[in-house]
Scaffold this motif. Sequence first.
Motif, PDB file in Angstrom:
ATOM      1  N   ILE A  20      16.286 -36.830 -10.444  1.00  0.00           N
ATOM      2  CA  ILE A  20      15.704 -37.599  -9.348  1.00  0.00           C
ATOM      3  C   ILE A  20      14.411 -36.923  -8.891  1.00  0.00           C
ATOM      4  CG2 ILE A  20      17.979 -38.388  -8.591  1.00  0.00           C
ATOM      5  CD1 ILE A  20      17.739 -36.436  -6.220  1.00  0.00           C
ATOM      6  N   ASP A  21      13.719 -37.557  -7.965  1.00  0.00           N
ATOM      7  CA  ASP A  21      12.568 -36.979  -7.267  1.00  0.00           C
ATOM      8  C   ASP A  21      11.435 -36.560  -8.203  1.00  0.00           C
ATOM      9  OD1 ASP A  21      14.217 -37.373  -5.141  1.00  0.00           O
ATOM     10  OD2 ASP A  21      14.313 -35.282  -4.503  1.00  0.00           O
ATOM     11  N   PRO A  22      10.882 -37.471  -8.990  1.00  0.00           N
ATOM     12  CA  PRO A  22       9.761 -37.102  -9.858  1.00  0.00           C
ATOM     13  C   PRO A  22       8.526 -36.751  -9.040  1.00  0.00           C
ATOM     14  CG  PRO A  22      10.040 -39.484  -9.801  1.00  0.00           C
ATOM     15  CD  PRO A  22      11.228 -38.903  -9.087  1.00  0.00           C
ATOM     16  N   GLY A  23       7.851 -35.698  -9.483  1.00  0.00           N
ATOM     17  CA  GLY A  23       6.563 -35.314  -8.917  1.00  0.00           C
ATOM     18  C   GLY A  23       5.571 -35.169 -10.051  1.00  0.00           C
ATOM     19  N   VAL A  24       4.516 -35.981 -10.064  1.00  0.00           N
ATOM     20  CA  VAL A  24       3.565 -35.987 -11.174  1.00  0.00           C
ATOM     21  C   VAL A  24       2.287 -35.265 -10.752  1.00  0.00           C
ATOM     22  CG1 VAL A  24       2.628 -38.257 -10.550  1.00  0.00           C
ATOM     23  CG2 VAL A  24       2.392 -37.412 -12.902  1.00  0.00           C
ATOM     24  N   PHE A  25       1.733 -34.501 -11.694  1.00  0.00           N
ATOM     25  CA  PHE A  25       0.544 -33.705 -11.418  1.00  0.00           C
ATOM     26  C   PHE A  25      -0.355 -33.725 -12.642  1.00  0.00           C
ATOM     27  CE2 PHE A  25      -1.630 -29.590 -11.903  1.00  0.00           C
ATOM     28  CZ  PHE A  25      -2.352 -29.530 -10.729  1.00  0.00           C
ATOM     29  N   VAL A  26      -1.655 -34.009 -12.442  1.00  0.00           N
ATOM     30  CA  VAL A  26      -2.636 -33.969 -13.520  1.00  0.00           C
ATOM     31  C   VAL A  26      -3.598 -32.822 -13.222  1.00  0.00           C
ATOM     32  CG1 VAL A  26      -4.404 -35.211 -14.810  1.00  0.00           C
ATOM     33  CG2 VAL A  26      -2.441 -36.456 -13.869  1.00  0.00           C
ATOM     34  N   ASP A  27      -3.660 -31.847 -14.114  1.00  0.00           N
ATOM     35  CA  ASP A  27      -4.475 -30.665 -13.899  1.00  0.00           C
ATOM     36  C   ASP A  27      -5.949 -30.960 -14.176  1.00  0.00           C
ATOM     37  OD1 ASP A  27      -5.011 -28.088 -13.195  1.00  0.00           O
ATOM     38  OD2 ASP A  27      -3.771 -27.148 -14.736  1.00  0.00           O
ATOM     39  N   ASP A  28      -6.798 -30.005 -13.847  1.00  0.00           N
ATOM     40  CA  ASP A  28      -8.236 -30.178 -14.030  1.00  0.00           C
ATOM     41  C   ASP A  28      -8.624 -30.359 -15.496  1.00  0.00           C
ATOM     42  OD1 ASP A  28      -8.450 -29.799 -11.289  1.00  0.00           O
ATOM     43  OD2 ASP A  28      -8.828 -27.651 -11.483  1.00  0.00           O
ATOM     44  N   ASP A  29      -7.809 -29.826 -16.411  1.00  0.00           N
ATOM     45  CA  ASP A  29      -8.102 -29.972 -17.838  1.00  0.00           C
ATOM     46  C   ASP A  29      -7.564 -31.280 -18.421  1.00  0.00           C
ATOM     47  OD1 ASP A  29      -5.381 -29.513 -17.902  1.00  0.00           O
ATOM     48  OD2 ASP A  29      -5.480 -27.705 -19.137  1.00  0.00           O
ATOM     49  N   GLY A  30      -6.969 -32.126 -17.567  1.00  0.00           N
ATOM     50  CA  GLY A  30      -6.443 -33.412 -18.002  1.00  0.00           C
ATOM     51  C   GLY A  30      -4.995 -33.403 -18.420  1.00  0.00           C
ATOM     52  N   GLN A  31      -4.376 -32.224 -18.548  1.00  0.00           N
ATOM     53  CA  GLN A  31      -2.968 -32.178 -18.915  1.00  0.00           C
ATOM     54  C   GLN A  31      -2.110 -32.626 -17.731  1.00  0.00           C
ATOM     55  OE1 GLN A  31      -1.235 -31.374 -21.966  1.00  0.00           O
ATOM     56  NE2 GLN A  31       0.235 -32.439 -20.665  1.00  0.00           N
ATOM     57  N   ALA A  32      -1.196 -33.555 -17.986  1.00  0.00           N
ATOM     58  CA  ALA A  32      -0.305 -34.071 -16.952  1.00  0.00           C
ATOM     59  C   ALA A  32       1.085 -33.464 -17.099  1.00  0.00           C
ATOM     60  CB  ALA A  32      -0.226 -35.593 -17.035  1.00  0.00           C
ATOM     61  N   TYR A  33       1.755 -33.281 -15.977  1.00  0.00           N
ATOM     62  CA  TYR A  33       3.097 -32.705 -15.930  1.00  0.00           C
ATOM     63  C   TYR A  33       3.978 -33.572 -15.032  1.00  0.00           C
ATOM     64  CZ  TYR A  33       0.618 -28.513 -17.531  1.00  0.00           C
ATOM     65  OH  TYR A  33      -0.173 -27.630 -18.224  1.00  0.00           O
ATOM     66  N   LEU A  34       5.245 -33.625 -15.362  1.00  0.00           N
ATOM     67  CA  LEU A  34       6.232 -34.245 -14.485  1.00  0.00           C
ATOM     68  C   LEU A  34       7.282 -33.207 -14.139  1.00  0.00           C
ATOM     69  CD1 LEU A  34       6.875 -37.104 -13.256  1.00  0.00           C
ATOM     70  CD2 LEU A  34       8.690 -37.227 -14.973  1.00  0.00           C
ATOM     71  N   TYR A  35       7.475 -32.985 -12.839  1.00  0.00           N
ATOM     72  CA  TYR A  35       8.550 -32.133 -12.323  1.00  0.00           C
ATOM     73  C   TYR A  35       9.597 -33.033 -11.678  1.00  0.00           C
ATOM     74  CZ  TYR A  35       6.363 -27.561 -12.981  1.00  0.00           C
ATOM     75  OH  TYR A  35       5.841 -26.415 -13.533  1.00  0.00           O
ATOM     76  N   TRP A  36      10.854 -32.645 -11.774  1.00  0.00           N
ATOM     77  CA  TRP A  36      11.917 -33.427 -11.141  1.00  0.00           C
ATOM     78  C   TRP A  36      13.204 -32.596 -11.092  1.00  0.00           C
ATOM     79  CZ3 TRP A  36      10.797 -33.778 -16.286  1.00  0.00           C
ATOM     80  CH2 TRP A  36      11.850 -33.793 -17.192  1.00  0.00           C
ATOM     81  N   GLY A  37      14.241 -33.159 -10.441  1.00  0.00           N
ATOM     82  CA  GLY A  37      15.547 -32.523 -10.504  1.00  0.00           C
ATOM     83  C   GLY A  37      16.292 -32.452  -9.189  1.00  0.00           C
ATOM     84  N   ASN A  38      17.589 -32.232  -9.315  1.00  0.00           N
ATOM     85  CA  ASN A  38      18.472 -31.893  -8.209  1.00  0.00           C
ATOM     86  C   ASN A  38      19.410 -30.806  -8.714  1.00  0.00           C
ATOM     87  OD1 ASN A  38      21.221 -32.144  -6.755  1.00  0.00           O
ATOM     88  ND2 ASN A  38      19.837 -33.236  -5.377  1.00  0.00           N
ATOM     89  N   THR A  39      19.487 -29.730  -7.987  1.00  0.00           N
ATOM     90  CA  THR A  39      20.220 -28.489  -8.290  1.00  0.00           C
ATOM     91  C   THR A  39      19.600 -27.690  -9.439  1.00  0.00           C
ATOM     92  OG1 THR A  39      21.883 -29.415  -9.838  1.00  0.00           O
ATOM     93  CG2 THR A  39      22.411 -29.498  -7.482  1.00  0.00           C
ATOM     94  N   VAL A  40      18.966 -28.336 -10.386  1.00  0.00           N
ATOM     95  CA  VAL A  40      18.235 -27.664 -11.460  1.00  0.00           C
ATOM     96  C   VAL A  40      16.827 -28.258 -11.525  1.00  0.00           C
ATOM     97  CG1 VAL A  40      18.101 -27.168 -13.930  1.00  0.00           C
ATOM     98  CG2 VAL A  40      20.337 -27.221 -12.793  1.00  0.00           C
ATOM     99  N   LEU A  41      15.827 -27.399 -11.448  1.00  0.00           N
ATOM    100  CA  LEU A  41      14.435 -27.840 -11.504  1.00  0.00           C
ATOM    101  C   LEU A  41      13.999 -27.976 -12.967  1.00  0.00           C
ATOM    102  CD1 LEU A  41      11.677 -28.417 -10.239  1.00  0.00           C
ATOM    103  CD2 LEU A  41      11.312 -25.946 -10.099  1.00  0.00           C
ATOM    104  N   LYS A  42      13.422 -29.133 -13.299  1.00  0.00           N
ATOM    105  CA  LYS A  42      12.999 -29.428 -14.663  1.00  0.00           C
ATOM    106  C   LYS A  42      11.551 -29.888 -14.682  1.00  0.00           C
ATOM    107  CE  LYS A  42      16.784 -31.455 -14.156  1.00  0.00           C
ATOM    108  NZ  LYS A  42      18.009 -32.267 -14.090  1.00  0.00           N
ATOM    109  N   TYR A  43      10.884 -29.667 -15.820  1.00  0.00           N
ATOM    110  CA  TYR A  43       9.536 -30.199 -15.977  1.00  0.00           C
ATOM    111  C   TYR A  43       9.248 -30.429 -17.448  1.00  0.00           C
ATOM    112  CZ  TYR A  43       7.623 -25.743 -17.719  1.00  0.00           C
ATOM    113  OH  TYR A  43       7.350 -24.635 -18.466  1.00  0.00           O
ATOM    114  N   ALA A  44       8.242 -31.273 -17.698  1.00  0.00           N
ATOM    115  CA  ALA A  44       7.790 -31.540 -19.061  1.00  0.00           C
ATOM    116  C   ALA A  44       6.333 -31.967 -19.009  1.00  0.00           C
ATOM    117  CB  ALA A  44       8.637 -32.627 -19.722  1.00  0.00           C
ATOM    118  N   LYS A  45       5.614 -31.695 -20.098  1.00  0.00           N
ATOM    119  CA  LYS A  45       4.255 -32.211 -20.229  1.00  0.00           C
ATOM    120  C   LYS A  45       4.308 -33.691 -20.568  1.00  0.00           C
ATOM    121  CE  LYS A  45       1.976 -27.977 -21.840  1.00  0.00           C
ATOM    122  NZ  LYS A  45       1.183 -27.377 -22.941  1.00  0.00           N
ATOM    123  N   LEU A  46       3.312 -34.423 -20.092  1.00  0.00           N
ATOM    124  CA  LEU A  46       3.171 -35.835 -20.410  1.00  0.00           C
ATOM    125  C   LEU A  46       2.021 -36.041 -21.393  1.00  0.00           C
ATOM    126  CD1 LEU A  46       3.547 -37.254 -16.804  1.00  0.00           C
ATOM    127  CD2 LEU A  46       5.029 -37.882 -18.718  1.00  0.00           C
TER     128      LEU A  46
END
Length: 320
Positions: free
Chosen positions: A160-186
């Motif tokens: 749950i709770d996706p948080g999307v972030f696009v860095d200055d170099d254009g790489q995008a990331y998605l963070y999310w989770g409940n009880t365990v924090l997870k992320y992946a590159k987009l």
Amino acid sequence: MKFAAIAAAGAVFAAANVAHAANPILPKLFTADPSAYVEDGTVYLYVGVDGASTTDKDYVMKEWRLYSSCDMKNWTDRGSPIKPSAFKWAIGKVDAWAADITKRNGKYYFYATVDHATIPGRAIGVAVSDKPEGPFVDARGSALVTNNMTLEAPIAWDDIDPGVFVDDDGQAYLYWGNTVLKYAKLKPNMTEFDGPIHTVGMDRFTEAPYLHKHKGTYYLSYSRDYPETTAYMTSASPTGPWQFRGVIMEKNAKVKTIHQAIIDFNGKSYIFYHNDKLPTGGEFRRSVAVEEFQYNADGTIPFIKQTKEGPTANPSSACK
């Protein structure tokens, strides 16, 4: 950065319903899980609508809603840009849980928590629009994340709770989770992961990860413990290693959740959150609020108190 939207200044005031509010800033509806971003002197605030009655014992969330402001004080209701029914693979009735939004290559991508119809558990979908006010349509026709893709926690609501972030170099990331924090590159198409899902080992993480960048430092804020406080970590990289920095907002009196979003707007910094301060408010009838804050000289975030007054007006050029 997750600051994106294009709108003419006059459109900010075109909608009929304008809230002139201290905290909570949206007094006509019960709202929760704020997501905010900024461009061209306008703040776009997406919230989930709490439709539960005073006797309901669970969340009733049938839509997300969009508000905009050019001064952090007056908020224009822009209607509902998307409802859970946009995701045909989801149950799609009363599950407009936390979401986040960004812009890439002229399109707006809305990452949302919904309940999957055939794979038990919460899932994350992504919708797309040519305009910040929508309408948004399903960008994939299937979930980006399902509960059977992440097996670290034996619960149905750990995605749950996706948080999307696009860095200055254009790489995008998605963070999310409940009880365990997870992320992946987009991938650049914003609808597929570019590599594996990673987990972040940390104690007392609950939910609501939100990544932003300030003066070259990455800030990962999140809800800690339960009832929740807002805490944060910093790093020189969007993927860590992370240094715990402390709690920046105390838990609510009645509502166990708090859910933050942090932005810079017109030379000042703000944190959105939700509490229980509207009349008849409570666990399933929450209220979005906002506070101004200033980073400390060393770049850390101070402890931020919830106030009735909220921030003072900060009109941008879009107000003229």
